[in-house]
Design an enzyme around this catalytic site. Sequence first.
Site: not given
Length: 360
Positions: A213-214, A217, A268
Site C-alpha cells: 500500500h505504501e 503511493h 488511499e
Amino acid sequence: MFRGFSSLSPAFRAVSFPLRSKIAPSRPITQVHQTPFRLPSKLLSRQASQWGPKNTSRPAGNRQKYDRFNRNQQFYDLWNSPNGYRYGIVFVGLGCGVLYYNLERVPVTGRLRFNCISPYWEEQLAGQQDQMILSEHRGQILSSSHPYSKMVNRVLQRLIPASGQESLKWEVHVINDPHVKNAFVMPGGKVFVFSGIIDICDSEDGLAAILGHEIAHQQAHHMSEKISKMVFLIPIIFSLWYFLDVSGYTSQYLLDLLISRPGSRKMESEADYLGLLMMSQACYDPDAAVKLWQIMKNQEQYAPPQFLSTHPASENRVTRIQGWLPEAYDKRAQSQCGSTIGFADQFKRAVAREDDFWFG
C-alpha cells in the site's frame, strides 16, 4: 452723611476731603463687582476639549458608509472597462492551458489527474522531511541485524520488482515505537516502518499488504498530486476571502472538506488496489490484506465519519478489497510464481484428502 460729621472743625474737613479724593477709586466700588470674571478663550477651549463631553457626530457629508462588497467594485470596474473582457479571456485561457498541459493518467488504474510537480522536485521536497524524521526519532532506529529490520527487507526485496521501481535507492528504517501503528514510503525510496504496525501483522503476507500500500503511493506519485492541487486551491481561497468577505480559515476548511479530503480518500483506495495487485504479483496471499484491515478495524478506538476523514472507513476498505480479490488471484497466477503456487495448492489439497481418508 453721618450725624457727627457736621460738628468737625473746618480745618479737618479741608484736610480730610483731599485725602479721601486721593484714595478713592475713579469709579464706585459697586461697578467692579458688576463685571463677571472671565477665563481666557484659549484656556476655555483647552479645558472643554479635555474635560467636556466629546462630540462624536460627523457631518452627514463626511460620514463613512460600510459596504460589505465594496471591494467588488474594483473588479466590476475592471471588467466593464474597454479591455476588461480581454483580461478575462487571457486569464481563463492561461488557466486552461496550464490544466491541459499537466494532465496525466495514473499508472495501472488510468485515472486522469492534474500534476504539475515532476518526480525530481517531488524527491527534493521529500528529502527535507526525511532528515526531520530521522532527527526526531534519533536513538529509536533499529539496526539492520534486528529481526524486524530483516523481515522488512525480505518483504521489500520481493515487492520492489513487482512495483517496477528498481532504479530507486531504497533505504529501510525501522523505528522502535510499539505505540505507533504506522508505516510510509517517502519519494525516492525511503521506507519508514514503526514496530507497532509489525506487531499487528501476524505474518509476512500481512506486512506485504502494508508495504504494498505504501509503495503504491510512491508508484502513483500521490504526494506530487496533493501539492499540485494547491495551484488551484490557493487562488480559490483568496477569491472567496477578497470578493465574498469569507475568512481565509473558513474558506480553507470548506475546500479541504469538499475537495482535499475526498481526493485523499480516492488516493488511499487507489493505493489499496495497486498494493493488492503488487503483493499478489510478488507471490503473497492477497487474502492477508482483508485479514489485516479487519484487525485494524477491531483495534480502532474512535473513527470519525468517513466524510471528515482523509482515509476510507475500515469497513468500506474491507468490502472493496474483497471485491478485488478475484483480480488479485489472477494476477498471482500469471506471475512467475504461478506454477509454484499451483503445485503448493495441489499439495495442500492432496494432504487434505489424505487426512480425510485416514481420520474421516
